[in-house]
Design a protein around this motif. Structure first.
Motif: not given
Length: 329
Positions: A146-159
């Motif tokens: 990861p880099r500073a300022g990245d837009t991060v998307l996570v699936s299964g994010a409540a798992g």
């Protein structure tokens, strides 16, 4: 002592059913020379367990036969030791199987690990401070870069893995963090855990929802789901995006594997898609546990543990996992 076990009674056809499990009791094993006896304290539930029960070969683990004890990680206490490196009372986590006692030499090939954060609850050895946490930290930080300022998307994010990844993303200085989950309650949890936006994949067009939540595109996608959701993300990538393939829960009960039909979208934005297998990163486990434990103590990371009491409830608890009845690990 009695060793209570759950074994494979039938191959699941799709999601597992109660008839796929059989309960049995055997005398508790006695440790041989160089072995320890572990008493199970907690057992893990994970979506991949349906694949174990189906008889498929997964990585280096041999397929389960009918009548075999179901695979699963656990955390337990050493109750008897004939091994010079282990003493009664120590807490270990590793491959216990669905049983209440386990004898092992704790060799490296079986990957048993000492639980060192003894000021924190032992059940975290199956969550943030065990293989689940190692998957989140080593996958996101080491493999995802990861880099500073990245837009991060996570699936299964409540798992189990996903809810840790969204918090790690904030802790290491990423920018916008968006989680995908099923249902308003899980999306509300993601907001509580620090997500800038939460997408309910059950509500309409997931591709459009991602575009709305990530208007400048996705820089880093941590994939726990695969399937059609991966295709939707491929339509919403920023230049030089990275996709990390950690899990594929949408495919564990499919009869045929799913392949993304729009993978050539990677070419348009010069993106990279790579796989991640946690056991290849064992050298980083100690650092992962150290940093995760520090974030828990400081309050930067909140582990969410879904605990069902009673060994007799293991089949129902696993079946509920596929219905989306749990949050966290």
């Amino acid at each position: 002592r009695v060793n209570c076990q759950w074994v494979v009674a039938a191959r699941p056809e799709g999601e597992p059913r109660p008839a796929d499990f059989e309960y049995r009791e055997k005398p508790a094993p006695a440790p041989g020379p160089g072995e320890i006896r572990l008493e199970t304290l907690y057992l893990s539930r994970a979506p991949v367990m349906a694949m174990y029960m189906s008889g498929k070969v997964i990585a280096e683990r041999p397929p389960l036969a009918i009548g075999d004890v179901i695979h699963g990680r656990g955390v337990g206490r050493v109750v008897e030791s004939r091994h010079p490196d282990y003493a009664a009372g120590e807490i270990l986590h590793g491959q216990f199987g669905w049983q209440t006692y386990r004898c092992t030499d704790a060799a490296a090939s079986e990957r048993f690990f000492r639980y060192t954060a003894t000021d924190l609850p032992a059940h975290l050895a199956l969550g943030a401070l065990g293989m689940t946490g190692y998957s989140a930290y080593c996958g996101f930080v080491d493999a995802g870069q990861p880099r500073a300022g990245d837009t991060v998307l996570v699936s299964g994010a409540a798992g189990g893995v996903g809810h840790l990844v969204v918090q790690i993303a904030k802790a290491v200085g990423c920018g916008r963090v968006v989680g995908i989950a099923g249902g308003p309650e899980k999306c509300a949890l993601l907001t509580e855990l620090g997500c800038d936006a939460a997408i309910d994949y059950r509500q309409g067009d997931i591709e459009s929802a991602i575009r709305t939540a990530c208007p400048d595109g996705v820089d880093l996608y941590f994939d726990n789901v695969g399937g059609e959701m991966l295709e939707a993300v491929l339509e919403n990538l920023a230049m030089h995006a990275r996709i990390l393939l950690c899990g594929s829960i949408s495919e564990y009960t499919r009869s045929e594997p799913f392949g993304p039909r729009n993978y050539t979208r990677l070419r348009r934005v010069e993106a990279v898609m790579r796989g991640f297998y946690v056991y290849n990163h064992e050298a980083g486990f100690s650092e992962a546990e150290r940093r995760m434990a520090g974030w828990i103590r400081s309050g930067e990371l909140r582990p969410v543990q879904d605990i069902v009491d009673g060994f007799e409830n293991m089949p129902a608890a696993l079946i509920g996992l596929y219905a989306g009845s749990n949050a966290g690990k």
